[in-house]
Design an enzyme around this catalytic site. Sequence first.
Site, PDB file in Angstrom:
ATOM      1  N   GLU A  99      51.824  54.149  27.765  1.00 44.83           N
ATOM      2  CA  GLU A  99      52.343  53.496  28.956  1.00 44.83           C
ATOM      3  C   GLU A  99      51.726  52.118  29.146  1.00 44.83           C
ATOM      4  OE1 GLU A  99      52.501  57.686  31.375  1.00 44.83           O
ATOM      5  OE2 GLU A  99      51.610  55.944  32.308  1.00 44.83           O
TER       6      GLU A  99
ATOM      7  N   CYS B  53      49.040  45.564  32.260  1.00 45.26           N
ATOM      8  CA  CYS B  53      48.004  46.573  32.034  1.00 45.26           C
ATOM      9  C   CYS B  53      48.437  47.378  30.819  1.00 45.26           C
ATOM     10  CB  CYS B  53      47.923  47.458  33.288  1.00 45.26           C
ATOM     11  SG  CYS B  53      46.878  48.899  33.057  1.00 45.26           S
TER      12      CYS B  53
ATOM     13  N   CYS C 219      43.341  60.031  25.320  1.00 46.84           N
ATOM     14  CA  CYS C 219      41.934  59.653  25.531  1.00 46.84           C
ATOM     15  C   CYS C 219      41.069  60.880  25.295  1.00 46.84           C
ATOM     16  CB  CYS C 219      41.742  59.141  26.959  1.00 46.84           C
ATOM     17  SG  CYS C 219      40.074  58.522  27.267  1.00 46.84           S
TER      18      CYS C 219
ATOM     19  N   CYS D 133      38.176  62.669  31.814  1.00 46.67           N
ATOM     20  CA  CYS D 133      37.843  62.564  33.246  1.00 46.67           C
ATOM     21  C   CYS D 133      38.769  63.484  34.046  1.00 46.67           C
ATOM     22  CB  CYS D 133      37.989  61.124  33.729  1.00 46.67           C
ATOM     23  SG  CYS D 133      36.934  59.988  32.812  1.00 46.67           S
TER      24      CYS D 133
ATOM     25  N   CYS E 165      42.061  62.159  35.927  1.00 45.15           N
ATOM     26  CA  CYS E 165      42.926  61.227  35.184  1.00 45.15           C
ATOM     27  C   CYS E 165      44.013  61.961  34.401  1.00 45.15           C
ATOM     28  CB  CYS E 165      42.060  60.402  34.228  1.00 45.15           C
ATOM     29  SG  CYS E 165      43.021  59.355  33.129  1.00 45.15           S
TER      30      CYS E 165
ATOM     31  N   GLY F 291      43.700  55.420  27.513  1.00 44.05           N
ATOM     32  CA  GLY F 291      42.670  55.298  26.492  1.00 44.05           C
ATOM     33  C   GLY F 291      41.406  54.622  26.976  1.00 44.05           C
ATOM     34  N   GLU F 292      40.347  54.814  26.189  1.00 43.80           N
ATOM     35  CA  GLU F 292      39.052  54.210  26.488  1.00 43.80           C
ATOM     36  C   GLU F 292      38.834  53.076  25.477  1.00 43.80           C
ATOM     37  OE1 GLU F 292      36.522  54.011  28.612  1.00 43.80           O
ATOM     38  OE2 GLU F 292      35.613  52.729  27.091  1.00 43.80           O
TER      39      GLU F 292
ATOM     40  N   SER G  63      38.301  47.650  30.939  1.00 48.57           N
ATOM     41  CA  SER G  63      37.729  48.693  31.787  1.00 48.57           C
ATOM     42  C   SER G  63      37.175  49.820  30.923  1.00 48.57           C
ATOM     43  CB  SER G  63      38.819  49.226  32.720  1.00 48.57           C
ATOM     44  OG  SER G  63      38.332  50.286  33.493  1.00 48.57           O
TER      45      SER G  63
ATOM     46  N   SER H 170      34.045  51.885  35.260  1.00 49.71           N
ATOM     47  CA  SER H 170      34.527  52.962  36.133  1.00 49.71           C
ATOM     48  C   SER H 170      33.342  53.822  36.530  1.00 49.71           C
ATOM     49  CB  SER H 170      35.568  53.801  35.385  1.00 49.71           C
ATOM     50  OG  SER H 170      36.639  52.977  35.003  1.00 49.71           O
ATOM     51  N   LEU H 171      32.834  53.567  37.725  1.00 52.30           N
ATOM     52  CA  LEU H 171      31.618  54.244  38.161  1.00 52.30           C
ATOM     53  C   LEU H 171      31.962  55.529  38.910  1.00 52.30           C
ATOM     54  CD1 LEU H 171      28.627  53.667  37.841  1.00 52.30           C
ATOM     55  CD2 LEU H 171      28.662  52.510  40.045  1.00 52.30           C
ATOM     56  N   HIS H 172      32.722  55.377  39.974  1.00 50.68           N
ATOM     57  CA  HIS H 172      33.308  56.514  40.703  1.00 50.68           C
ATOM     58  C   HIS H 172      32.319  57.473  41.360  1.00 50.68           C
ATOM     59  CE1 HIS H 172      36.924  54.983  39.052  1.00 50.68           C
ATOM     60  NE2 HIS H 172      36.953  55.654  37.935  1.00 50.68           N
TER      61      HIS H 172
ATOM     62  N   ASN I 201      44.706  58.324  42.974  1.00 49.73           N
ATOM     63  CA  ASN I 201      46.097  58.747  42.870  1.00 49.73           C
ATOM     64  C   ASN I 201      46.123  60.236  42.572  1.00 49.73           C
ATOM     65  OD1 ASN I 201      48.613  57.133  42.781  1.00 49.73           O
ATOM     66  ND2 ASN I 201      47.284  55.723  41.641  1.00 49.73           N
TER      67      ASN I 201
ATOM     68  N   CYS J  97      48.228  54.969  35.107  1.00 49.02           N
ATOM     69  CA  CYS J  97      48.626  55.315  33.747  1.00 49.02           C
ATOM     70  C   CYS J  97      48.400  56.766  33.389  1.00 49.02           C
ATOM     71  CB  CYS J  97      47.930  54.403  32.758  1.00 49.02           C
ATOM     72  SG  CYS J  97      48.967  53.010  32.378  1.00 49.02           S
TER      73      CYS J  97
HETATM   74  N1  SAH Z   1      39.315  54.423  30.041  1.00 48.27           N
HETATM   75  C1  SAH Z   1      39.048  53.275  30.804  1.00 48.27           C
HETATM   76  C2  SAH Z   1      40.275  52.458  31.121  1.00 48.27           C
HETATM   77  C3  SAH Z   1      41.524  53.213  31.428  1.00 48.27           C
HETATM   78  S1  SAH Z   1      41.524  54.122  32.938  1.00 48.27           S
HETATM   79  C4  SAH Z   1      38.293  53.654  32.081  1.00 48.27           C
HETATM   80  O1  SAH Z   1      38.194  54.825  32.363  1.00 48.27           O
HETATM   81  O2  SAH Z   1      37.786  52.737  32.721  1.00 48.27           O
HETATM   82  C5  SAH Z   1      41.728  52.790  34.124  1.00 48.27           C
HETATM   83  C6  SAH Z   1      41.148  53.069  35.483  1.00 48.27           C
HETATM   84  O3  SAH Z   1      41.941  54.037  36.184  1.00 48.27           O
HETATM   85  C7  SAH Z   1      39.742  53.628  35.455  1.00 48.27           C
HETATM   86  O4  SAH Z   1      38.936  52.984  36.420  1.00 48.27           O
HETATM   87  C8  SAH Z   1      39.964  55.080  35.818  1.00 48.27           C
HETATM   88  O5  SAH Z   1      38.801  55.675  36.298  1.00 48.27           O
HETATM   89  C9  SAH Z   1      41.074  54.950  36.813  1.00 48.27           C
HETATM   90  N2  SAH Z   1      41.814  56.173  37.098  1.00 48.27           N
HETATM   91  C10 SAH Z   1      42.151  57.173  36.274  1.00 48.27           C
HETATM   92  N3  SAH Z   1      42.833  58.121  36.915  1.00 48.27           N
HETATM   93  C11 SAH Z   1      42.960  57.703  38.192  1.00 48.27           C
HETATM   94  C12 SAH Z   1      43.548  58.261  39.348  1.00 48.27           C
HETATM   95  N4  SAH Z   1      44.170  59.431  39.325  1.00 48.27           N
HETATM   96  N5  SAH Z   1      43.474  57.542  40.495  1.00 48.27           N
HETATM   97  C13 SAH Z   1      42.836  56.346  40.540  1.00 48.27           C
HETATM   98  N6  SAH Z   1      42.266  55.774  39.472  1.00 48.27           N
HETATM   99  C14 SAH Z   1      42.301  56.459  38.307  1.00 48.27           C
HETATM  100 FE1  SF4 Z   2      40.002  58.206  29.558  1.00 44.74          FE
HETATM  101 FE2  SF4 Z   2      39.688  56.298  31.409  1.00 44.74          FE
HETATM  102 FE3  SF4 Z   2      41.240  58.453  31.869  1.00 44.74          FE
HETATM  103 FE4  SF4 Z   2      38.617  58.738  31.762  1.00 44.74          FE
HETATM  104  S1  SF4 Z   2      39.757  57.540  33.262  1.00 44.74           S
HETATM  105  S2  SF4 Z   2      40.109  60.079  30.766  1.00 44.74           S
HETATM  106  S3  SF4 Z   2      38.074  57.282  30.184  1.00 44.74           S
HETATM  107  S4  SF4 Z   2      41.595  56.873  30.359  1.00 44.74           S
END
Ligand code: SAH
Ligand code: SF4
Length: 348
Positions: free
Chosen positions: A91, A104, A111, A115, A118, A158-159, A190, A213-215, A289, A332
Amino acid sequence: MPEDIKSMYERELQAAFAEMGEPSYRAAQVYKWLHLGVESFDEMTNISKKFREKLMEKYHISSAAIEKKLVSDYDDTKKYLFSFKDGEKVESVLMSYHHGYTSCISTQAGCRMGCAFCATGKSGFSRNLTASEMIAQLQTEQRDNNIRISNVVLMGMGEPLDNFDNVVRFLNLVSSENGMNIGMRHISLSTCGIVPKIYELADMKLQITLSVSLHAPNNEIRSRTMPVNKRYDIDELLRACRYYIHQTNRRISFEYAMIDGVNDSAANARELALKLKGMLCHVNLIPVNAVSGTVYKKSKRERIREFVSVLEKSGITVTVRRTLGSDINASCGQLKRSAERKGVAKGD
Ligand code: SAH
Ligand code: SF4
């Protein structure tokens, strides 16, 4: 298998063409065509037919075909599902801002990082994308909308740091003068925090923006949602971030998905402020999301407001991300998952 010509640096083309007995200017010509987005060698009209035939035997040109497209009713956001030659799908989201178009893009099909919140993480991993497949996503969007993309974020599926070499190659190609010429300062990467690769990237001193991506403000919460934290914990990650800032002189952007009841209390904000104290950084809060198959919900508005105010009082700059394309599941991984469930109809 023919070689992937659009992933090659101009100097690599030069070396390869010299071996084929071609004059040195040929590489610049071919390189320019490839980055203008041609999908066949026959479109390279200033190259002789004989040499085009030789190229065809030895190389192939990557492309990203539109499998599905969703357009937001609220704003101009477009979400694409692309397929590559082997049928893998990823995507990408094209957003329109007053300063231009931002795309983007995905760096992997799937991936490995898993997480919990995600959609991509839930779907598993297929393969790394090549540099040319990252470029092809931009080119197809430019062609489909007759526009020029000015900013790129590596925040799709993807990462990026788990596909390090291809991503670095992409960064160099896309920013090259004879290529798409999108400056490094217009590119964000990211990462979920693959620490050794952050050090490696820091030493390259590229002028891209690093988003992390700290979260979560501590290991207990972070390890619950992000398995990568068990390999590289928060303090190790922040040490790598400080090194990155030191090497590049660039501000880091910390992404923080606000998840109801998980990481969004005032105490969490205070802990986060303490961790980030004194760093050249910015915090970007993103209401999470909701993804089907997960239990996570967006934080309440008051919670977000309170979180912002705690950070601001500690002198940390913070924004709440405007959610573009919220009606088309613009985060995504979601489109691919719903397409897999329903079966995608081409061109609808
Ligand atoms: N893998 C990398 C980049 C792709 S994810 C990463 O994790 O940073 C891009 C961003 O979307 C990251 O900050 C990720 O934590 C965030 N993300 C993933 N799922 C999400 C969701 N359901 N709601 C909000 N942000 C999300
Ligand atoms: Fe992969 Fe980024 Fe999604 Fe985590 S948030 S599973 S690193 S794409």
